[in-house]
Enzyme design. Structure first.
Site, short mmCIF file in Angstrom:
data_model
loop_
_atom_site.label_atom_id
_atom_site.label_comp_id
_atom_site.label_asym_id
_atom_site.label_seq_id
_atom_site.Cartn_x
_atom_site.Cartn_y
_atom_site.Cartn_z
N LEU A 220 -18.66 10.41 -15.98
CA LEU A 220 -18.46 10.99 -14.64
C LEU A 220 -17.60 12.24 -14.74
O LEU A 220 -16.68 12.31 -15.56
CB LEU A 220 -17.77 9.99 -13.72
CG LEU A 220 -18.57 8.81 -13.20
CD1 LEU A 220 -17.69 7.97 -12.29
CD2 LEU A 220 -19.81 9.27 -12.45
N LYS A 221 -17.90 13.22 -13.90
CA LYS A 221 -17.06 14.41 -13.80
C LYS A 221 -16.22 14.27 -12.53
O LYS A 221 -16.69 14.47 -11.43
CB LYS A 221 -17.92 15.68 -13.72
CG LYS A 221 -17.12 16.97 -13.52
CD LYS A 221 -16.30 17.31 -14.74
CE LYS A 221 -15.60 18.66 -14.56
NZ LYS A 221 -14.42 18.55 -13.66
#
Length: 1179
Positions: A220-221
């Site tokens: 995930l960013k």
């Protein structure tokens, strides 16, 4: 008016930074030039070297008044141009403050115990168990207020007096016994710019996974900023700076997470962690997510950080931990980890990319995580749940290749290191980050002090990085500019130093857009002597183009160390006696051979650097379209804003439907926010205070609107606790006009026909000497024009008084169906936006004509092209704009234009023009098979570029005939003319021509032909990608329409019933035939994504029957197998719709089996079945 004066008037709206005079109380005397000992870069050995001249005290005010440029003392730590490399050593934008002796009384709720710290300052300790707030206050009062600077160093230290006396570095001479030792103190992953398109990278990633050579890792960013921590001695760092509000917030958040995880044992563990990082020379990198440092895509519900990298820095080149190692490290120390997925088979890797394509326009955290959990071979949830901590708006995903053995390693780590407990959940941890920021709103210094006090002395015992030492001012940390030059002159004490010197030398020689900022290292102040100096250096890369250029250098030099993001180096300059010199030589030979062998293995596989960032439209809507469009909306109006957001969506390849929906919403937003704020622009750092309620209200109107915005509501109010950030300071670069990266070539649908009923603007993004005026005259004389009846006229910029583009707009309004030749250089995006606005208002199209040139990595025009332009200008006489051979500063003016394009490669330059205007015409300039530019020409141009950079750094836009470099400019202008004249035969010979046609006539002919193609609709824009990436709705087998028609015709001939049914049906309207396999609305994301494995594969299909009613007809169809695997449709009745009555949708064909059972439809069986080939595609 002279040519440079007209240029400056034209560009008057461009913003130039005016730096205040720095530290006027410091001496203006410059130290002896350190440049004499620096080896000259290759490109400067050929010609003259320009050095920055020290300013005399009397010249300062005069230069400031004349040019309005930035004036800085040469002895100060302000921005300084390095005369050899065109780079600068600049001071940080951090606050420059002195720390007072007094401390404001504050309520003490929680004070960590001090374990093993170097601080001798008394600390108020309050036990958490059994004591209330009143007891804590009493304990604090009894112990006395904690010192502002918890540091063992004092202002009376002899080392300090030496450090700030100003002569230690000046007296430090470089000779054969002088060495330097450089060690990376903090860094993040290298920034690798993929040269291939995203589609090519995807294909390569899947191929590597399918062969068992790699695993695809996806994380995930989180939407925050980079924060690096190397222990309280090593320091806390943001992306390009330290000692500011960003690092203070980071230290506080990290310290608080230790309290949450370890509870009463937190102070002890904090001290142990600091000691561990220092002893092993390590650094951890985190994504810092807070609501106090400005708005991103969504205000987080909590302030937190997620560890994204762990790096060992002590043995040569940094070694970054693998993800399993990061998880083991974090679980040992109870630090937060990210959500990670592993895809180790072709099927799962293919399904991942298909899932993203299905979710890219409406994905939020919940459905994205759910889909990836279902598809991945291994899913490792993060210790910080994105949905609970940050919210539903998800910035994106990061996909990269890792070791093929990563799944096995991950399984082992997860077994050995279970999720740790959180012992601090039930404890009162004291004021939160938001409470501290809210209570200290006076200035940034006050907030920093309160945050560092709040984290406790066991974790942060030393404030010197923020406030200096003792009674000294914080500005004292800035070191003299000669640190870097002396560092490069010294002998390297070890292999790491040698490699770091190599990195710096290369960047200076190639003039990469970067600064090398040097500071005193206060942590080493007690070790300082006249022969032993310590500094910190920040390598600050200003443009992503530097990373791309550096990658190319790495391919030619395999042993070159990478250029890291977040690059901080400790430097020690020292004198060595004979014994130590011998020891250094012995150690260097041993370490160098060992390092060389290990590095060659590591750099052998370029696929290890493959990475792709995949962002979601619901995030980009907020950051790119709303936040980054604010300045355009308020300064240029709704029309320019609409052009901006439409162009952004085209670059992203947003589906037409989403573009229409978003356009309606953004137009409504523009009216709403302009009506509320008038001409006062909404702050980008708090834009969500207005945008979030607007989006929430918009989403409530319909489910379609809700899907468009993703999620809205439960707004976190930040106005009362937002951290105070100095104006213009943005550590992560995320509050500025963020630009989405553009693929190497245009891959979006572009306009390829210019309707004759509309007008046409022909304009020139070029440089003086590109022959635009002569070309316009020839086009006007041509009898055939552009092959149509539209009148053509020209406006010459040199003959127009006043604002040129305003005159063009007036002409367009008067003659809307004409062809306008805008005979003026159009060098920047501001002008391009004006042209776009004219096109929109007057129903015109625009065609840019550019001189054809290879360009460089950072400029669309090569030095060869610049030489030809200068040669042409200096042959002119009586030029209307006074830019000819009689102009004393013609060379300077052309360099000014040349640098207006700086920062764009040729590919980026052409791509942007095509994306904006739908077409591009290239004007022939140089022969492709020409001989290289003569050495003298190359050298004089490079000297001019170096001199131009020195001049603009000191004087800004001041003309070259004025200022401290006037004599150098006069000398260079004469030298330029002499060398151009001496190479006249060469410059004439390299200009493009063919079949005996002279160069200019050939160029006119080529341009005229291309313009006629554009006007007639024959122009075909370049497309580089095989398939446009975009959102996926369903997976289906695509059948050739011609074969379906053939099957129906054959059946009609053989079966009278089919012939009778088809007789009055308009089958020619059948333009697409497909067999739906899965639809994301009906069957879910995973069901659609699973077919990614078979993308573009040929699949046999059996048509077994024809079902028809009075409203529809479809083939009953069954897919075959691909590579031994059966393809099954998720539809209850697999079919191919071939006809529907008017007003009946194709999906109604699903009801044919039910209509057949009710006697309302017919079925004709094929015996044997009809075989037809299909292709698996996403739609």
């Amino acid at each position: 008016m002279s040519a440079p004066q007209r240029l400056l008037c034209t560009l008057s709206s461009r913003t130039f930074l005016l730096l205040p005079f720095s530290h006027p109380y410091r001496t203006l005397a410059s130290p002896p030039s350190p440049f004499s000992l620096i080896p000259m870069p290759r490109n400067q050995r050929r010609g003259q070297q320009w050095k920055e001249k020290p300013k005399r005290e009397g010249e300062l005010s005069a230069a400031a008044a004349a040019g309005g440029g930035a004036i800085t003392s040469s002895a100060s730590a302000g921005t300084v141009t390095n005369g050899l490399a065109g780079l600068r050593i600049a001071e940080s934008g951090a606050a420059k403050t002195s720390v007072g002796a007094g401390v404001q009384d504050r309520k003490v709720i929680w004070k960590p115990k001090s374990y093993g710290t170097a601080s001798g300052v008394a600390t108020a300790e309050a036990e958490m168990a059994g004591k209330g707030a009143a007891d804590a206050d009493a304990a604090a009062a009894a112990a006395g207020a904690e010192a502002v600077v918890a540091s063992p160093k004092t202002s009376g230290s002899p080392s300090l007096s030496k450090l700030f006396s100003g002569n230690l570095l000046e007296k430090f001479t470089v000779d054969n016994s002088t060495y330097s030792q450089a060690q990376i103190r903090a860094t993040f992953y290298p920034k690798f710019e993929n040269e291939k398109s995203d589609q090519e990278i995807r294909i390569r990633m899947i191929e590597m996974v399918a062969k068992g050579l790699a695993t695809l890792e996806v994380s995930l960013k989180h939407s925050g900023s980079l924060f690096m921590y190397a222990g309280h001695e090593g320091g806390a760092y943001a992306k390009n700076s330290f000692g500011n509000i960003y690092t203070a917030v980071g230290v506080f958040v990290l310290g608080r997470m230790f309290r949450e995880a370890w509870g009463a044992a937190a102070s002890k563990k904090q001290a142990e962690f600091n000691d561990f990082l220092e002893r092993n020379h390590m650094c951890i990198s985190m994504e810092l997510v807070t609501a106090v440092l400005g708005d991103h895509g969504q205000r987080p519900r909590e302030d937190y950080a997620v560890v994204t990298a762990v790096t060992e820095l002590g043995n040569g080149k940094p070694r970054f931990y693998s993800t399993p190692e990061i998880i083991a490290f974090c679980r040992k120390w109870r630090l937060p980890t990210n959500h990670v997925w592993l895809f180790s088979t072709r099927k799962s890797a293919s399904s991942f990319f298909a899932a993203y394509d299905a979710l890219c326009e409406e994905g939020t955290a919940t459905p994205v995580c759910k889909a990836l959990d279902e598809i991945a071979d291994i899913s490792v949830p993060g210790s910080k749940d994105h949905i609970k901590a940050q919210g539903e708006i998800l910035e994106g995903l990061v996909a990269r290749l890792v070791s093929h053995d990563s799944p096995n390693h991950m399984k082992k780590i997860l077994k050995e290191y279970p999720f740790p407990p959180a012992d601090g959940d039930a404890l009162d941890l004291g004021p939160s980050l938001r409470e501290i920021c809210a209570a200290n709103r006076s200035d940034e210094k006050q907030q920093i002090k309160a945050l560092l006090e709040g984290v406790g002395s066991s974790f942060c015992p030393d404030y010197s990085d923020w406030f200096g030492i003792g009674a000294t001012d914080s500005h004292s940390r800035n070191a003299d500019r000669s640190v870097l030059s002396k560092f490069l002159q010294t002998n390297p004490a070890d292999y790491s130093t040698k490699k770091l010197q190599e990195v710096v030398r290369l960047m200076r020689e190639k003039r990469f857009p970067a600064a090398f900022k040097c500071y005193h290292n206060f942590h080493k102040v007690d070790d300082i002597s006249s022969d032993n100096l310590f500094y910190k250096m920040v390598i600050h890369v200003h443009s992503d183009s530097a990373f791309r250029r550096y990658q190319k250098e790495m391919r030619h030099k395999p042993g070159l160390w990478p250029l890291y993001r977040g690059f901080f180096v400790d430097i020690n300059l020292f004198k060595a006696n004979k014994e130590r010199t011998t020891e250094i030589s012995k150690n260097n030979s041993t370490s160098e051979s060992a390092s060389d062998s290990s590095e060659k293995e590591e750099l052998a596989d370029e696929d290890a650097n493959l990475m792709v960032k995949l962002k979601f439209l619901t995030y980009k809507l907020r950051t790119f379209l709303i936040r980054n469009g604010l300045s355009i909306l308020f300064k240029e109006g709704p029309g320019a804003y609409k052009a901006y957001y439409l162009r952004q969506m085209k670059i992203w390849g947003t589906s037409p439907g989403k573009q229409r929906e978003l356009s309606k919403m953004l137009d409504e937003w523009a009216v709403f926010i302009r009506r509320k704020y008038g001409n006062k622009q909404l702050s980008s750092s708090t834009y969500l205070s207005e945008a979030e309620p607007f989006l929430e209200q918009f989403g409530r109107r319909s489910p379609l609107n809700q899907a468009l915005i993703g999620s809205a509501g439960n707004l976190v109010r930040t106005e009362d606790f937002l951290a105070i950030v100095e104006e213009g300071q943005d550590e992560e670069g995320d509050l500025a006009a963020e630009r989405e990266s553009v693929s190497p070539g245009p891959s979006i649908p572009v306009q390829d026909t210019v309707p004759k009923a509309d007008g046409l603007i022909v304009f020139f993004p070029g440089i003086p000497g590109c022959a635009k005026s002569a070309l316009c005259k020839e086009l006007l004389k041509a009898k055939e024009g552009l092959g149509d009846e539209r009148p053509m006229h020209s406006l010459m910029g040199d003959m127009i008084k006043g604002k040129y583009w305003q005159k063009v707009a007036e002409e367009r309004r008067r003659k809307p169906k004409s062809i306008m030749l805008a005979d003026k250089n159009a060098p920047n995006e501001e002008v391009w936006r004006l042209i776009e606005d004219m096109c929109r208002r007057t129903r015109a199209s625009a065609v840019p004509i550019v001189p054809d040139s290879e360009g460089t990595d950072t400029n669309p025009f090569s030095l060869d092209a610049l030489a030809v332009f200068m040669f042409r200008v200096l042959q002119r006489v009586n030029h209307p704009g006074n830019l000819d051979k009689a102009s004393p500063n013609a060379g300077y003016v052309l360099l000014m234009f040349y640098h207006l394009y700086e920062g764009k490669s040729r590919k980026e330059f052409e791509s942007e023009l095509i994306e904006r205007f739908g077409s591009l015409v290239k004007m022939p300039l140089l022969k492709p098979d020409r001989t290289p530019l003569p050495e003298a020409l190359h050298s004089v141009l490079e000297e001019g570029i170096d001199l131009y950079k020195l001049h603009t750094k000191r004087h800004g836009r001041l003309e070259s005939t004025k200022g401290s470099y006037a004599q150098e400019w006069t000398k260079w202008e004469k030298q330029l003319r002499d060398i151009l004249s001496g190479n006249a035969d060469y410059l004439n010979s390299v200009q493009a021509s063919t079949s005996g046609i002279v160069p200019f006539e050939f160029a006119v002919q080529q341009v005229q032909e291309e313009l006629q193609k554009v006007a007639k609709g024959d122009y075909i824009p370049p497309v580089t990608e095989e398939r446009k990436l975009g959102t996926i709705i369903f997976a289906a087998l695509s059948l050739p329409v011609t074969e379906i028609h053939a099957v129906l015709n054959n059946l009609a001939k053989k079966d009278p019933k089919i012939e009778a049914f088809l007789k009055d049906k308009k089958l020619e309207n059948l333009n697409r035939a497909h067999l739906t396999l899965a639809h994301k609305r009906s069957h879910g994301i995973k069901a659609v994504a699973d077919y990614g494995l078979f993308l573009h594969k040929k699949v046999p299909v059996e048509l077994t029957a024809l079902l028809y009613s009075d409203k529809m007809a479809a083939f009953e169809a069954f897919p075959g197998s691909v590579e031994g695997e059966k393809i099954d449709s998720k539809n209850e009745w697999p079919h191919v719709t071939v006809w529907t009555a008017e007003g009946v949708s194709a999906k109604e064909a699903n009801m044919l089996p039910h209509l057949l059972a009710d006697g309302k439809a017919n079925r004709i069986v094929f015996n044997p079945p009809i075989n037809i080939s299909s292709t698996m595609e996403f739609f």
